[in-house]
Design a protein around this motif. Structure first.
Motif, PDB file in Angstrom:
ATOM      1  N   LEU A  76       0.735  -1.183   0.046  1.00 55.02           N
ATOM      2  CA  LEU A  76      -0.067  -0.065   0.627  1.00 55.02           C
ATOM      3  C   LEU A  76       0.208   1.276   0.024  1.00 55.02           C
ATOM      4  CD1 LEU A  76      -3.021  -0.800   2.582  1.00 55.02           C
ATOM      5  CD2 LEU A  76      -2.853  -0.712   0.446  1.00 55.02           C
ATOM      6  N   PHE A  77       1.665   1.663   0.790  1.00 56.61           N
ATOM      7  CA  PHE A  77       3.419   2.244   1.054  1.00 56.61           C
ATOM      8  C   PHE A  77       3.703   2.639  -0.576  1.00 56.61           C
ATOM      9  CE2 PHE A  77       7.173   4.274   1.702  1.00 56.61           C
ATOM     10  CZ  PHE A  77       6.869   5.305   2.600  1.00 56.61           C
ATOM     11  N   PHE A  78       3.799   1.505  -0.965  1.00 62.44           N
ATOM     12  CA  PHE A  78       4.864   1.383  -2.214  1.00 62.44           C
ATOM     13  C   PHE A  78       3.672   1.892  -3.846  1.00 62.44           C
ATOM     14  CE2 PHE A  78       5.797  -0.892  -6.118  1.00 62.44           C
ATOM     15  CZ  PHE A  78       7.160  -0.118  -6.733  1.00 62.44           C
ATOM     16  N   ARG A  79       2.089   1.723  -3.276  1.00 62.86           N
ATOM     17  CA  ARG A  79       1.809   2.009  -4.725  1.00 62.86           C
ATOM     18  C   ARG A  79       0.991   3.495  -4.005  1.00 62.86           C
ATOM     19  NH1 ARG A  79      -1.640  -1.742  -7.065  1.00 62.86           N
ATOM     20  NH2 ARG A  79      -1.539  -4.047  -6.535  1.00 62.86           N
ATOM     21  N   TYR A  80       1.076   4.402  -2.991  1.00 64.54           N
ATOM     22  CA  TYR A  80       0.719   5.291  -2.903  1.00 64.54           C
ATOM     23  C   TYR A  80       1.969   6.198  -3.718  1.00 64.54           C
ATOM     24  CZ  TYR A  80      -0.354   9.827  -0.334  1.00 64.54           C
ATOM     25  OH  TYR A  80      -0.598  10.621   0.336  1.00 64.54           O
ATOM     26  N   PHE A  81       2.405   6.172  -3.715  1.00 66.36           N
ATOM     27  CA  PHE A  81       3.796   7.084  -4.031  1.00 66.36           C
ATOM     28  C   PHE A  81       4.005   6.127  -5.380  1.00 66.36           C
ATOM     29  CE2 PHE A  81       4.891   7.496   0.162  1.00 66.36           C
ATOM     30  CZ  PHE A  81       4.850   9.364   0.118  1.00 66.36           C
ATOM     31  N   LEU A 158      -7.704   0.085  -3.181  1.00 67.65           N
ATOM     32  CA  LEU A 158      -7.479   0.495  -1.850  1.00 67.65           C
ATOM     33  C   LEU A 158      -6.701   1.832  -2.116  1.00 67.65           C
ATOM     34  CD1 LEU A 158      -9.071   1.657   0.978  1.00 67.65           C
ATOM     35  CD2 LEU A 158      -6.965  -0.069   1.270  1.00 67.65           C
ATOM     36  N   ASN A 159      -6.335   1.706  -3.011  1.00 64.66           N
ATOM     37  CA  ASN A 159      -4.967   3.040  -3.596  1.00 64.66           C
ATOM     38  C   ASN A 159      -6.119   3.683  -3.994  1.00 64.66           C
ATOM     39  OD1 ASN A 159      -2.421   3.957  -3.799  1.00 64.66           O
ATOM     40  ND2 ASN A 159      -3.114   3.501  -5.934  1.00 64.66           N
ATOM     41  N   PHE A 160      -6.398   3.624  -4.564  1.00 64.99           N
ATOM     42  CA  PHE A 160      -7.120   4.849  -5.878  1.00 64.99           C
ATOM     43  C   PHE A 160      -8.260   5.464  -4.389  1.00 64.99           C
ATOM     44  CE2 PHE A 160      -7.583   1.297  -9.550  1.00 64.99           C
ATOM     45  CZ  PHE A 160      -5.852   1.850  -9.850  1.00 64.99           C
ATOM     46  N   LEU A 161      -8.995   4.707  -3.821  1.00 63.46           N
ATOM     47  CA  LEU A 161      -9.900   5.384  -3.056  1.00 63.46           C
ATOM     48  C   LEU A 161      -8.799   6.929  -1.178  1.00 63.46           C
ATOM     49  CD1 LEU A 161     -12.238   2.866  -1.723  1.00 63.46           C
ATOM     50  CD2 LEU A 161     -12.499   5.133  -3.401  1.00 63.46           C
ATOM     51  N   ILE A 162      -7.323   6.031  -0.970  1.00 64.38           N
ATOM     52  CA  ILE A 162      -6.936   7.021  -0.807  1.00 64.38           C
ATOM     53  C   ILE A 162      -5.766   8.067  -0.982  1.00 64.38           C
ATOM     54  CG2 ILE A 162      -7.422   5.063   0.895  1.00 64.38           C
ATOM     55  CD1 ILE A 162      -4.830   3.813   1.040  1.00 64.38           C
ATOM     56  N   ASN A 163      -5.816   7.579  -2.623  1.00 60.60           N
ATOM     57  CA  ASN A 163      -3.669   7.623  -2.936  1.00 60.60           C
ATOM     58  C   ASN A 163      -4.485   9.681  -2.584  1.00 60.60           C
ATOM     59  OD1 ASN A 163      -2.362   9.234  -5.155  1.00 60.60           O
ATOM     60  ND2 ASN A 163      -2.077   6.781  -4.993  1.00 60.60           N
ATOM     61  N   LYS A 164      -3.168  10.572  -2.195  1.00 61.30           N
ATOM     62  CA  LYS A 164      -3.510  11.577  -2.256  1.00 61.30           C
ATOM     63  C   LYS A 164      -4.103  12.087  -0.562  1.00 61.30           C
ATOM     64  CE  LYS A 164      -1.788  11.347  -5.616  1.00 61.30           C
ATOM     65  NZ  LYS A 164       0.377  11.257  -5.862  1.00 61.30           N
ATOM     66  N   SER A 165      -3.677  11.267  -0.229  1.00 62.68           N
ATOM     67  CA  SER A 165      -4.545  11.633   1.295  1.00 62.68           C
ATOM     68  C   SER A 165      -3.286  11.791   1.950  1.00 62.68           C
ATOM     69  CB  SER A 165      -5.804  11.246   1.519  1.00 62.68           C
ATOM     70  OG  SER A 165      -6.015  10.800   2.891  1.00 62.68           O
ATOM     71  N   VAL A 167      -3.993  11.909   5.193  1.00 60.72           N
ATOM     72  CA  VAL A 167      -4.182  10.953   6.747  1.00 60.72           C
ATOM     73  C   VAL A 167      -3.575   9.576   6.242  1.00 60.72           C
ATOM     74  CG1 VAL A 167      -6.102  10.284   8.344  1.00 60.72           C
ATOM     75  CG2 VAL A 167      -5.851  12.770   7.101  1.00 60.72           C
ATOM     76  N   ALA A 168      -4.596   9.377   4.915  1.00 64.01           N
ATOM     77  CA  ALA A 168      -4.287   8.041   4.392  1.00 64.01           C
ATOM     78  C   ALA A 168      -2.875   7.164   5.225  1.00 64.01           C
ATOM     79  CB  ALA A 168      -4.132   7.110   3.219  1.00 64.01           C
ATOM     80  N   LEU A 169      -2.040   8.129   4.267  1.00 67.08           N
ATOM     81  CA  LEU A 169      -0.898   7.533   4.169  1.00 67.08           C
ATOM     82  C   LEU A 169       0.264   7.672   6.246  1.00 67.08           C
ATOM     83  CD1 LEU A 169       2.276   7.451   2.758  1.00 67.08           C
ATOM     84  CD2 LEU A 169       2.771  10.060   2.628  1.00 67.08           C
ATOM     85  N   GLY A 170       0.085   8.651   6.849  1.00 66.69           N
ATOM     86  CA  GLY A 170      -0.234   8.715   8.135  1.00 66.69           C
ATOM     87  C   GLY A 170      -0.755   7.675   8.763  1.00 66.69           C
ATOM     88  N   ILE A 171      -1.730   6.808   8.552  1.00 68.24           N
ATOM     89  CA  ILE A 171      -2.251   5.416   8.834  1.00 68.24           C
ATOM     90  C   ILE A 171      -1.496   4.679   8.619  1.00 68.24           C
ATOM     91  CG2 ILE A 171      -4.463   4.318   8.852  1.00 68.24           C
ATOM     92  CD1 ILE A 171      -5.867   6.425   8.346  1.00 68.24           C
ATOM     93  N   ILE A 172      -1.209   4.350   7.827  1.00 68.97           N
ATOM     94  CA  ILE A 172       0.164   3.126   6.826  1.00 68.97           C
ATOM     95  C   ILE A 172       1.247   3.074   7.429  1.00 68.97           C
ATOM     96  CG2 ILE A 172       0.855   2.535   4.927  1.00 68.97           C
ATOM     97  CD1 ILE A 172      -1.428   3.344   2.930  1.00 68.97           C
ATOM     98  N   ILE A 173       2.290   4.416   7.452  1.00 67.39           N
ATOM     99  CA  ILE A 173       3.121   4.789   7.992  1.00 67.39           C
ATOM    100  C   ILE A 173       2.985   4.549   9.608  1.00 67.39           C
ATOM    101  CG2 ILE A 173       5.273   6.155   8.835  1.00 67.39           C
ATOM    102  CD1 ILE A 173       4.987   7.544   5.956  1.00 67.39           C
ATOM    103  N   GLY A 174       2.025   4.857  10.098  1.00 66.26           N
ATOM    104  CA  GLY A 174       1.657   4.754  12.099  1.00 66.26           C
ATOM    105  C   GLY A 174       1.585   3.144  12.064  1.00 66.26           C
ATOM    106  N   ALA A 175       1.085   1.975  10.696  1.00 67.94           N
ATOM    107  CA  ALA A 175       1.020   0.677  11.576  1.00 67.94           C
ATOM    108  C   ALA A 175       2.047   0.200  11.053  1.00 67.94           C
ATOM    109  CB  ALA A 175      -0.451   0.645  10.554  1.00 67.94           C
ATOM    110  N   LEU A 176       2.497   0.453   9.928  1.00 68.34           N
ATOM    111  CA  LEU A 176       3.887  -0.266  10.285  1.00 68.34           C
ATOM    112  C   LEU A 176       4.914  -0.005  11.357  1.00 68.34           C
ATOM    113  CD1 LEU A 176       4.603   0.561   6.142  1.00 68.34           C
ATOM    114  CD2 LEU A 176       5.219  -1.715   7.430  1.00 68.34           C
ATOM    115  N   VAL A 177       4.798   1.308  12.039  1.00 71.10           N
ATOM    116  CA  VAL A 177       5.619   1.629  12.573  1.00 71.10           C
ATOM    117  C   VAL A 177       5.437   0.874  14.299  1.00 71.10           C
ATOM    118  CG1 VAL A 177       7.233   3.215  14.540  1.00 71.10           C
ATOM    119  CG2 VAL A 177       6.368   3.849  11.817  1.00 71.10           C
ATOM    120  N   ALA A 178       4.126   1.059  14.918  1.00 70.10           N
ATOM    121  CA  ALA A 178       3.224   0.629  14.939  1.00 70.10           C
ATOM    122  C   ALA A 178       3.292  -1.306  15.699  1.00 70.10           C
ATOM    123  CB  ALA A 178       1.632   1.165  15.113  1.00 70.10           C
ATOM    124  N   PHE A 179       3.191  -1.680  14.649  1.00 68.84           N
ATOM    125  CA  PHE A 179       3.225  -3.373  14.615  1.00 68.84           C
ATOM    126  C   PHE A 179       4.575  -3.637  15.009  1.00 68.84           C
ATOM    127  CE2 PHE A 179      -0.497  -4.217  11.139  1.00 68.84           C
ATOM    128  CZ  PHE A 179      -1.796  -3.905  12.582  1.00 68.84           C
TER     129      PHE A 179
END
Length: 489
Positions: A76-81, A158-165, A167-179
Motif C-alpha cells: 500500500l505504501f509503495f502503491r501510494y507513491f 483501495l489505493n485509488f480511494l486513499i491516494n493523495k490523502s 491522513v491515509a499515508l499517516g495511517i499506513i506509516i503509523g501501522a507499520l511503525v506500531a506493529f
C-alpha cells in the motif's frame, strides 16, 4: 465497447506528441521493471528453501503468513507513491451517447492489468509451484494463491480511494511503525495474530470469500465515486487554490541573491515535487542504519564513502541535478530580464550549501558506530561543499527538459535525461574510487585528508569555478530555452 476503448487508447498512445521522445529513458524504465519482476520471481522460487533454512522447526507457509501483514502494508505504501490513478481522455466520450457505467467499468477494469498487480503474482506463483512440488494439497495452495491475488487487487482499488490523502499515508506509516514496535518490545505478537488470519486462507479454502467480499465492496465504492465525478464540466473546470504569502524578509541579508532565494524557497514549499524532495532528503538520514548495523559492511570503506556522500548530499543530488529545469516554466522570462546569471547560480549554490551543512549535522549521531564513520561523513560533507556543488551546477547547463512542478516525483521521469545518469559518475563514483584507492595504497588518514583538502581547495576557488559555470550557462542559454518550451517529452 471495451474493445473500442482499447483501440482508441492504443491509437492515442502511438499518435501522441511525446511518443518517440526520451526513448532511451523508456527503455531504461522497462529494463528496470523487468529486472524487478525477475528478482521477485527468483525470490518466490527460492522462498520456500530460505524459510525452511531460517526457521527449520516451523512450516514455510506458517512463517510466511506471519509476515504477510507487513507485505500488504508495504505494498500500500509503495502503491501510494508509485501507482498512478487510472486515467482516460473522457471528454470526447462524454459528448457521445456512451453510458457512464461502461466508461467507469473500463477504467477500473484496465487498472486490474496494472504492472503493480503483477508483483504479487510474480512472487507467489513460483512459491506456490514449489509448494505443489513438495506435496502440499493442490486445492489449498491454489485457493491461497487466488486469495493473495484478490488481496493485491484490494490494495489496487483501495489505493485509488486513499491516494493523495495525507491522513491515509499517516495511517499506513503509523501501522507499520506500531506493529513493528509492538512486536519488537514484546507487547503484542502481531505476527501471531495476523499469521493466523493469513494462514487461514491456506488452511480453510472457504475463507477466500472474505477477501473476495472486500474486493466487491471496494470495486463498488470506486465505481460510485468515479460515476459521481465523471461529467464534462468536471473535466473542464480548473482547480482553484487560495494563495498564501510567506514573509521571507530574513533573506534580504544576502543582498542581490535575496530575490532568487525567495523564489527558490517559495518554489520548494508551494509545489508537490520539490516539497517531496525535502522530505525524501530528511528520511534518507536514516539510510546509514541499514549498513552501519551490519557487520559485513564494517570494513567496506567504499560503502562508507558512498553513505557519506549520499546522506550529506542527498538534497544536492535530488534538487541540484534538475537545476535550472525547476524554473523551466518561467526561465524564458527570467533570461529576457536584466537578471545577473551569476547571482542566480550563487543563490542555487547557497541553498545547496545550507542543505549539505544541515544534513551533515543530522548525520553526527552516527559517531555511535565509531569515529571513523564520523570522519568519513565529515570529509564527504566538505567534498560535497567544495567539489560536488560546482560540478552539479555545471551539469545543470545540459538540462533541456521541462518539469511540471505540480506532479508527484515518484515514478515521474519528467526532466530526466542521460545527464542525470552521467552526473552520478563524478558526484559519487570519483570520491569513492579516490578514497578507496588511497586507503588501499597508503592509509585511512591520507584518504580522509585528500577528500577534505579537495573540498577546501574547491571552496577556496568557488568564485572562479562559478565564473566558469556562468559562462557555460550563458553559452547553453538558447538551447535550454528551446528545450523548456516543449511541454511534452
Amino acid at each position: 465497447m471495451f474493445k473500442r476503448f482499447i483501440q482508441l487508447q492504443w491509437k492515442a498512445f502511438f499518435r501522441s506528441a511525446s511518443f518517440g521522445k526520451s526513448v532511451g529513458i523508456k527503455i531504461f524504465m522497462a529494463f528496470m521493471g523487468l529486472y524487478l519482476l525477475a528478482s521477485l520471481g527468483i525470490l518466490g522460487g527460492t522462498l520456500y528453501f530460505i524459510l525452511r533454512k531460517l526457521v527449520p522447526d516451523q512450516g514455510p507457509m506458517w512463517v510466511l503468513s506471519q509476515f504477510l501483514v507487513y507485505w500488504v502494508l508495504a505494498e500500500l505504501f509503495f502503491r501510494y507513491f508509485m501507482q498512478k490513478l487510472p486515467v482516460m481522455e473522457i471528454k470526447p466520450l462524454l459528448i457521445n451517447n456512451i453510458p457512464k457505467s461502461k466508461i467507469v467499468n473500463y477504467i477500473l477494469g484496465k487498472s486490474v492489468f496494472s504492472g503493480f498487480n503483477l508483483l504479487t503474482l510474480v512472487t507467489f506463483v513460483p512459491f506456490a509451484i514449489v509448494l505443489l512440488a513438495k506435496g502440499y494439497p493442490a486445492l489449498n495452495v491454489l485457493v491461497w494463491l487466488l486469495a493473495m491475488t484478490v488481496i493485491a487487487l484490494c490494495a489496487n482499488f483501495l489505493n485509488f480511494l486513499i491516494n493523495k490523502s495525507d491522513v491515509a499515508l499517516g495511517i499506513i506509516i503509523g501501522a507499520l511503525v506500531a506493529f513493528w514496535g509492538l512486536e519488537y518490545f514484546g507487547i503484542i505478537s502481531i505476527k501471531a495474530i495476523f499469521g493466523s488470519i493469513f494462514h487461514a486462507l491456506y488452511a480453510y479454502p472457504i475463507s477466500v470469500l472474505a477477501p473476495l467480499g472486500i474486493l466487491v465492496v471496494l470495486y463498488f465504492l470506486n465505481f460510485k465515486y468515479l460515476q459521481r465525478v465523471l461529467y464534462l464540466d468536471g473535466a473542464l473546470k480548473g482547480k482553484t487554490k487560495e494563495a498564501k504569502s510567506t514573509n521571507l524578509a530574513w533573506t534580504r541579508r544576502f543582498g542581490e541573491m535575496a530575490p532568487f532565494l525567495q523564489l527558490d524557497l517559495r518554489l520548494i514549499w508551494r509545489n508537490k515535487r520539490t516539497k517531496t524532495q525535502v522530505w525524501i532528503s530528511l528520511l534518507f538520514v536514516f539510510y546509514g542504519l541499514i549498513f552501519y548495523t551490519q557487520e559485513v559492511y564494517a570494513n567496506m570503506v567504499g560503502m562508507h564513502v558512498f553513505l557519506g556522500i549520499f546522506m550529506t548530499g542527498i538534497f544536492l543530488a535530488n534538487f541540484g541535478q534538475f537545476i535550472p529545469a525547476w524554473d523551466s516554466a518561467y526561465y524564458g522570462m527570467m533570461m529576457s530580464q536584466n537578471i545577473p546569471l551569476r547571482k542566480y547560480l550563487e543563490s542555487k549554490a547557497l541553498l545547496i550549501t545550507v542543505s549539505v551543512v544541515v544534513m551533515f549535522f543530522l548525520t553526527i549521531p552516527y559517531v555511535y558506530f565509531g569515529w571513523k564513520v564520523f570522519l568519513v561523513n565529515t570529509a564527504c560533507a566538505v567534498y560535497n561543499l567544495g567539489i560536488n556543488i560546482p560540478v552539479i551546477l555545471y551539469f545543470g547547463s545540459f538540462n533541456k527538459k521541462r518539469i511540471e512542478l505540480d506532479q508527484s516525483p515518484f515514478g515521474n521521469m519528467q526532466g530526466t535525461s542521460a545527464v542525470q545518469f552521467l552526473i552520478m559518475l563524478p558526484v559519487l563514483g570519483l570520491p569513492i574510487a579516490l578514497f578507496t584507492l588511497l586507503h588501499f595504497l597508503i592509509s585511512f588518514e591520507i584518504a580522509i585528508s585528500v577528500l577534505v583538502g579537495l573540498g577546501i581547495l574547491g571552496y577556496a576557488f568557488k568564485g572562479r569555478l562559478l565564473d566558469l559555470v556562468t559562462e557555460q550557462y550563458a553559452h547553453k542559454k538558447h538551447a535550454m530555452l528551446q528545450g523548456f518550451q516543449q511541454k511534452n517529452g
